[in-house]
Motif scaffolding. Structure first.
Motif, PDB file in Angstrom:
ATOM      1  N   ARG A 163       0.844  -1.214   0.000  1.00  0.00           N
ATOM      2  CA  ARG A 163       0.000   0.000   0.000  1.00  0.00           C
ATOM      3  C   ARG A 163       0.872   1.253   0.000  1.00  0.00           C
ATOM      4  O   ARG A 163       0.577   2.228  -0.708  1.00  0.00           O
ATOM      5  CB  ARG A 163      -0.909  -0.021   1.216  1.00  0.00           C
ATOM      6  CG  ARG A 163      -1.994  -1.066   1.060  1.00  0.00           C
ATOM      7  CD  ARG A 163      -3.259  -0.737   1.847  1.00  0.00           C
ATOM      8  NE  ARG A 163      -4.163  -1.871   1.698  1.00  0.00           N
ATOM      9  CZ  ARG A 163      -4.239  -2.886   2.564  1.00  0.00           C
ATOM     10  NH1 ARG A 163      -3.502  -2.884   3.663  1.00  0.00           N
ATOM     11  NH2 ARG A 163      -5.052  -3.893   2.331  1.00  0.00           N
ATOM     12  N   ASP A 164       1.971   1.225   0.798  1.00  0.00           N
ATOM     13  CA  ASP A 164       2.880   2.376   0.824  1.00  0.00           C
ATOM     14  C   ASP A 164       3.426   2.661  -0.565  1.00  0.00           C
ATOM     15  O   ASP A 164       3.450   3.811  -1.015  1.00  0.00           O
ATOM     16  CB  ASP A 164       4.057   2.118   1.788  1.00  0.00           C
ATOM     17  CG  ASP A 164       3.605   2.209   3.232  1.00  0.00           C
ATOM     18  OD1 ASP A 164       2.448   2.663   3.448  1.00  0.00           O
ATOM     19  OD2 ASP A 164       4.381   1.808   4.129  1.00  0.00           O
ATOM     20  N   ILE A 165       3.873   1.599  -1.208  1.00  0.00           N
ATOM     21  CA  ILE A 165       4.453   1.774  -2.553  1.00  0.00           C
ATOM     22  C   ILE A 165       3.403   2.324  -3.508  1.00  0.00           C
ATOM     23  O   ILE A 165       3.657   3.265  -4.261  1.00  0.00           O
ATOM     24  CB  ILE A 165       5.022   0.436  -3.077  1.00  0.00           C
ATOM     25  CG1 ILE A 165       6.263   0.061  -2.242  1.00  0.00           C
ATOM     26  CG2 ILE A 165       5.392   0.538  -4.555  1.00  0.00           C
ATOM     27  CD1 ILE A 165       6.830  -1.310  -2.541  1.00  0.00           C
ATOM     28  N   MET A 166       2.185   1.749  -3.415  1.00  0.00           N
ATOM     29  CA  MET A 166       1.109   2.207  -4.325  1.00  0.00           C
ATOM     30  C   MET A 166       0.816   3.680  -4.090  1.00  0.00           C
ATOM     31  O   MET A 166       0.609   4.443  -5.019  1.00  0.00           O
ATOM     32  CB  MET A 166      -0.150   1.372  -4.098  1.00  0.00           C
ATOM     33  CG  MET A 166      -0.053  -0.002  -4.760  1.00  0.00           C
ATOM     34  SD  MET A 166      -1.604  -0.907  -4.730  1.00  0.00           S
ATOM     35  CE  MET A 166      -1.590  -1.574  -3.113  1.00  0.00           C
ATOM     36  N   LYS A 167       0.853   4.051  -2.780  1.00  0.00           N
ATOM     37  CA  LYS A 167       0.551   5.436  -2.452  1.00  0.00           C
ATOM     38  C   LYS A 167       1.643   6.358  -2.989  1.00  0.00           C
ATOM     39  O   LYS A 167       1.374   7.340  -3.679  1.00  0.00           O
ATOM     40  CB  LYS A 167       0.463   5.601  -0.923  1.00  0.00           C
ATOM     41  CG  LYS A 167      -0.570   6.644  -0.490  1.00  0.00           C
ATOM     42  CD  LYS A 167      -0.583   6.777   1.021  1.00  0.00           C
ATOM     43  CE  LYS A 167      -1.726   5.994   1.641  1.00  0.00           C
ATOM     44  NZ  LYS A 167      -1.625   5.980   3.126  1.00  0.00           N
ATOM     45  N   GLU A 168       2.893   5.990  -2.685  1.00  0.00           N
ATOM     46  CA  GLU A 168       4.013   6.830  -3.101  1.00  0.00           C
ATOM     47  C   GLU A 168       4.096   6.959  -4.610  1.00  0.00           C
ATOM     48  O   GLU A 168       4.298   8.042  -5.157  1.00  0.00           O
ATOM     49  CB  GLU A 168       5.329   6.237  -2.584  1.00  0.00           C
ATOM     50  CG  GLU A 168       5.869   6.939  -1.348  1.00  0.00           C
ATOM     51  CD  GLU A 168       7.041   6.191  -0.756  1.00  0.00           C
ATOM     52  OE1 GLU A 168       7.946   5.828  -1.540  1.00  0.00           O
ATOM     53  OE2 GLU A 168       7.025   5.955   0.472  1.00  0.00           O
ATOM     54  N   GLU A 169       3.975   5.795  -5.273  1.00  0.00           N
ATOM     55  CA  GLU A 169       4.168   5.837  -6.727  1.00  0.00           C
ATOM     56  C   GLU A 169       2.851   5.991  -7.476  1.00  0.00           C
ATOM     57  O   GLU A 169       2.824   5.913  -8.705  1.00  0.00           O
ATOM     58  CB  GLU A 169       4.888   4.550  -7.167  1.00  0.00           C
ATOM     59  CG  GLU A 169       6.235   4.393  -6.441  1.00  0.00           C
ATOM     60  CD  GLU A 169       7.047   3.201  -6.945  1.00  0.00           C
ATOM     61  OE1 GLU A 169       6.667   2.607  -7.974  1.00  0.00           O
ATOM     62  OE2 GLU A 169       8.047   2.878  -6.287  1.00  0.00           O
ATOM     63  N   ARG A 170       1.784   6.205  -6.720  1.00  0.00           N
ATOM     64  CA  ARG A 170       0.453   6.381  -7.303  1.00  0.00           C
ATOM     65  C   ARG A 170       0.127   5.287  -8.311  1.00  0.00           C
ATOM     66  O   ARG A 170      -0.167   5.545  -9.485  1.00  0.00           O
ATOM     67  CB  ARG A 170       0.344   7.765  -7.977  1.00  0.00           C
ATOM     68  CG  ARG A 170       0.469   8.875  -6.979  1.00  0.00           C
ATOM     69  CD  ARG A 170       0.567  10.227  -7.668  1.00  0.00           C
ATOM     70  NE  ARG A 170       0.828  11.270  -6.685  1.00  0.00           N
ATOM     71  CZ  ARG A 170      -0.117  11.801  -5.918  1.00  0.00           C
ATOM     72  NH1 ARG A 170      -1.358  11.422  -6.013  1.00  0.00           N
ATOM     73  NH2 ARG A 170       0.209  12.744  -5.046  1.00  0.00           N
ATOM     74  N   LEU A 171       0.260   4.066  -7.847  1.00  0.00           N
ATOM     75  CA  LEU A 171      -0.016   2.927  -8.725  1.00  0.00           C
ATOM     76  C   LEU A 171      -1.367   2.319  -8.390  1.00  0.00           C
ATOM     77  O   LEU A 171      -1.783   2.308  -7.233  1.00  0.00           O
ATOM     78  CB  LEU A 171       1.043   1.843  -8.536  1.00  0.00           C
ATOM     79  CG  LEU A 171       2.480   2.190  -8.935  1.00  0.00           C
ATOM     80  CD1 LEU A 171       3.417   1.062  -8.517  1.00  0.00           C
ATOM     81  CD2 LEU A 171       2.572   2.425 -10.430  1.00  0.00           C
TER      82      LEU A 171
END
Lengths: 228, 275, 126
Positions: free
Chosen positions: B46-54
């Motif tokens: 979720r963090d990665i998705m949030k940061e990279e807007r994926l």
């Protein structure tokens, strides 16, 4: 008859047994005495196949096999059951493995020694441990009983009880070999004495003959032999 | 025969408390692992998705789905397996030495039972082997449950579902303890049995000859290792075999070594051991 | 029975029996315990009990008919002899002890008589 024929044993360079021979008859109490600790226990272990040795040991003219353990039993002076077991569990263990287990005799001896089935082995006093060992060993219908120092480190009353059991339950028609350095409690119960010293037999005699012919007690003979 | 079975039963009972603890630790630790590791994997994703807007789909194409491999490689999952393995290896020694040491010398009783010394030897070996198999069976039973728990905890969009057989093949430790082919089984457990019998024999050397026996035991282990690895060692010396030749030779040497060790160990126990 | 370890135990058992007979604890024709019972009650080796019984058979103190428990003899002469023997043995010990003091016989007998009657009186009072 148990025949010990010229057995020898060394631990490293130390001689534990040097050409030891003797016989122990059925229906008699044979006592291995030695004031120095050497050799007595090892002899019993050799008979039971618990230590290797040079020489030969025959039981009723035969070498020891696994079936011999139904006919001959060993009562060491340390507990032989797991400390976490109760006396009841120890008895179940014995009846599981020995066809010669005699439950009636076990109950008799339990009563005589005032042992309680629910007691844990780890919680028994030294005296009660000796009684338990004796109870377990003597409840097998065996022909021969080997006992290692049954009186050492045990209180006076327990010793009296154990000596009583000698006369009432132990001897019967069995052959008994007992090692001891304290002869006092059982001197009058012994048929035959083997005096050992430094792993050799110094003297062998029949106690009643010794009393009749020379008027000497076992202790008298020990004094002569060991102090000369 | 009856006495042998009773002895096996007796030996297993003696270890039962520690054994059940091992099973319990495995159960708790692995399920905790599934829950905790899943949670942290999801948080990371979720963090990665949030940061990279994926989107979830984009995350999967870039980073791949979340699969059970992550769990199976975690300490909480592998730790109890390693702990159990260490405990049982340790018990190979303890199963003998506990009878000799301490105030209660049970070895007196054990060796004057009206049963052959070979039965005593085999009962101890059998107990350890059965306990190993028991642990593996337990792992095989709880693995699908763990997998199911994992699958239900991960949102379908992020999940990369794996079958049990894929999981066991993909993880080096699981593939070792849960063999997927019969050959694999022979290799894992055959080698295990062989090593146990060699160690038992080394212990018998020590119990028979004490300090000299330790040297004899170590020598015996060394010689056994060289013999077993002889075909491989020959390959180092540029002497090559076909894979099935190599397998056949090692299988044969392994069987001979195991047989020899059992025979020698039981012989020592019968004729040379001192109580 | 207090065992003396310098004297054959079986002879001590025989003497013990003779004492019992003299006291009247065993009467003519009475059954006696088996060797095993005797061993247990006296805390001696059954072999010794066996040997004692053999000795008593030879002395005619007991007799055994096939498959029956042994019995004290009914031969009164033997029983009397046993009593005599015990009395003589006790007097022998006494004489050995008193002889060195060199007491005149009359005085000795008077003292013995007094003491003996006194003992009996005390026992009856109890």
């Amino acid at each position: 008859m148990i025949e010990v024929k010229k057995i020898s044993k060394n631990y490293g360079r130390k001689k534990i047994l040097d050409d030891v021979s003797f016989t122990a008859n059925k229906g008699e109490v044979t006592c291995l005495i030695g004031i120095n600790g050497v050799g007595k226990t090892t002899t019993l272990k050799a008979i039971m196949g618990l230590t290797p040795y040079k020489g030969e040991i025959l039981i009723d003219d035969q070498k020891m096999t696994k079936d011999s353990y139904e006919k001959i039993t060993f009562i060491p002076d340390a507990p032989t059951m797991l400390p976490q077991m109760t006396i009841k569990q120890a008895m179940v263990f014995m009846s599981d493995f020995y066809t010669s287990w005699n439950p009636e005799r076990a109950n008799q001896l339990m009563g005589f020694f005032k042992l309680k089935e629910e007691n844990r082995i780890s919680e028994l006093s030294k005296g009660n441990t000796a009684k338990l060992n004796l109870m377990l060993g003597l409840s097998l219908d065996v022909d021969y009983v080997l006992m290692d120092e049954p009186f050492s480190g045990i209180d006076m009353f327990s010793r009296e009880q154990i000596a009583d059991v000698f006369a009432s339950h132990l001897i019967e028609d069995r052959g008994v070999i007992i090692t001891t350095h304290e002869i006092g409690d059982i001197e009058h119960l012994i048929d035959k004495v083997i005096l050992l010293d430094n792993g050799s037999v110094l003297k062998e005699f029949n106690t009643e003959e010794m009393r009749e012919e020379e008027g000497k007690s076992v202790v008298d003979v020990m004094r002569e032999v060991y102090q000369s | 025969m009856m006495r042998y079975i009773k002895l096996v039963n007796f030996e297993i009972n003696r270890f039962s408390k520690i054994y059940l603890s091992l099973l319990l630790i495995t159960l708790v630790s692995q399920f905790a692992g599934v829950i905790i590791v899943t949670k942290s994997l999801l948080n990371d994703a979720r963090d990665i998705m949030k940061e990279e807007r994926l989107s979830e789909a984009a995350y999967i194409t870039n980073y791949g789905g979340i699969d059970f491999n992550h769990i199976a490689n975690s300490l909480l999952f592998v730790g109890p397996i390693a702990l159990s393995a260490v405990a049982l290896i340790f018990y190979i020694f303890l199963i003998w030495y506990r009878d000799w040491f301490g105030k209660n010398t049970f070895i007196y009783r054990l060796l004057i039972l009206p049963t052959s010394r070979l039965s005593i030897y085999l009962s101890k070996a059998t107990s350890i082997f059965l306990m190993v198999l028991g642990l593996i069976a337990f792992q095989i039973i709880i693995l699908p449950m763990e997998n199911a728990l994992f699958n239900s905890n991960v949102p379908e969009a992020l999940l990369s579902e794996m079958s049990i057989s894929t999981i066991t093949i993909a993880n080096p430790i699981l593939s070792l303890i849960i063999p997927s082919t019969f050959t694999q089984f022979l290799i894992s457990y055959g080698i295990g049995l062989m090593i146990m019998s060699i160690l038992f024999t080394a212990i018998m050397f020590e119990r028979s000859f004490r300090i000299k026996g330790i040297i004899m035991g170590l020598l015996y282990c060394g010689i056994a290792a060289v013999l077993f690895l002889a075909p491989v060692l020959m390959e180092i010396g540029n002497f090559y075999f076909y894979p099935n030749e190599l397998f056949g030779m090692m299988l044969a040497i392994g069987i001979i070594l195991t047989g020899l060790s059992v025979w020698l160990g039981a012989w020592l126990l019968k004729n040379r051991v001192t109580v | 029975m207090n065992v003396n370890t310098r004297e054959p135990v079986y002879l001590q058992v025989v003497r013990h029996f003779k004492e019992q007979i003299a006291i009247g604890n065993f009467v003519a024709g009475q059954e006696i315990p088996s060797r095993r019972e005797l061993a247990a009650s006296l805390n001696i080796n059954p072999n010794t009990a066996q040997k004692a019984y053999k000795e008593m058979e030879e002395q005619g103190l007991i007799h055994t008919e096939r498959n029956f428990p042994s019995q004290i003899t009914t031969n009164e002469t033997i029983l009397q002899v046993v009593r005599q023997e015990l009395i003589l043995a006790a007097v022998d010990t006494f004489v050995d002890a008193i002889r060195p003091i060199n007491v005149p016989v009359d005085e000795l007998l008077r003292v013995v008589k007094e003491k003996y009657s006194e003992e009996i009186r005390e026992e009856e009072e109890k």
